[in-house]
Design an enzyme around this catalytic site. Sequence first.
Site, short mmCIF file in Angstrom:
data_model
loop_
_atom_site.label_atom_id
_atom_site.label_comp_id
_atom_site.label_asym_id
_atom_site.label_seq_id
_atom_site.Cartn_x
_atom_site.Cartn_y
_atom_site.Cartn_z
N ASP A 236 7.47 -6.00 0.84
CA ASP A 236 6.38 -6.96 1.47
C ASP A 236 7.65 -8.12 2.07
OD1 ASP A 236 3.41 -7.79 0.97
OD2 ASP A 236 4.69 -9.79 1.20
N TYR B 266 -6.06 -6.88 17.46
CA TYR B 266 -6.36 -5.94 16.12
C TYR B 266 -6.84 -4.63 16.36
CZ TYR B 266 -7.49 -4.72 11.40
OH TYR B 266 -7.67 -3.97 10.14
N ASN C 204 1.39 0.61 5.38
CA ASN C 204 0.18 -0.14 5.02
C ASN C 204 0.49 -1.87 5.78
OD1 ASN C 204 -2.14 -1.02 3.08
ND2 ASN C 204 -0.41 -2.56 2.90
N SER D 203 -7.76 1.46 9.36
CA SER D 203 -9.09 0.40 9.59
C SER D 203 -10.14 1.26 10.24
CB SER D 203 -8.56 -1.04 10.30
OG SER D 203 -10.03 -1.53 10.47
N ASP E 167 -6.96 -10.92 1.33
CA ASP E 167 -6.69 -12.28 2.17
C ASP E 167 -7.22 -12.11 3.76
OD1 ASP E 167 -5.95 -13.43 0.04
OD2 ASP E 167 -3.75 -13.22 0.24
#
Length: 254
Positions: free
Chosen positions: A38, A145, A81, A132, A181
């Site tokens: 991360d 996106y 991811n 997604s 989030d």
Amino acid sequence: MVEAVQDAGVVVTGAGGGIGAALARRFAAEGARVVVNDLDADKARAVADEIGGIAVPGDASLVIADARDALGGTVDVYCANAGVGSGGSEAAGEPVWAQAWDVNVMAHVRAAEALIPGWLERGSGRFVSTVSAAGLLTMIGAAPYSVTKHGAYAFAEWLSLTYRHRGIKVHAICPQGVRTDMLAATGSAGDLVLQPTAIEPQDVADALFKGIEEDRFLILPHPEVAAYYQVRATEPDRWLTNMNHLQQKWEAGR
């Protein structure tokens, strides 16, 4: 336990929270050795400490070499991811578009470039792409996106059709709303389209592992997406009209 991942060396990017953390926890629970990546080093270390994994913080595009070393020389499963939920229209600005392309698509390409040669040499490897439902459909109010997630799906699809006969497994995870989030940051568009059917990150991990057991490429944590995708493909004008109605409803409510 899923035999395919027991003692496997697994890398999960963007694993400091949300879907990534859920994937890391599930792989560890199934007996894998997990690298938690991360940008937020503290979050990466917290998840790694929780699951008995190894934190390798930093840019997802640059993690392969350090992750490979941390796992003793071999990455068996790579979970691409990490992502950015860039909103806006065609006028979002080139820096926004560039970041979306870099994180949502090119980070996957760079990982594959680093991993595929070794996987081909030994005849095995598993690439998991968190895409997604926007990559199959679209998302109102989020052109960068939606477009880049289409690209991420297309790249995962290309990897699968190109290398499946040589032992490389590819999975594309395409959920709608997930309580993370990123969902919270989608604002009123997410409230309208995604929140009503939002699921937990663990549900996404469960769907992936069911897909691994069944050796499926396309992972749909929201099964209804399959019907939406079919209408999009076979009746595009009907589908676009319905999506435009959502767009108008969103505009009226802002």
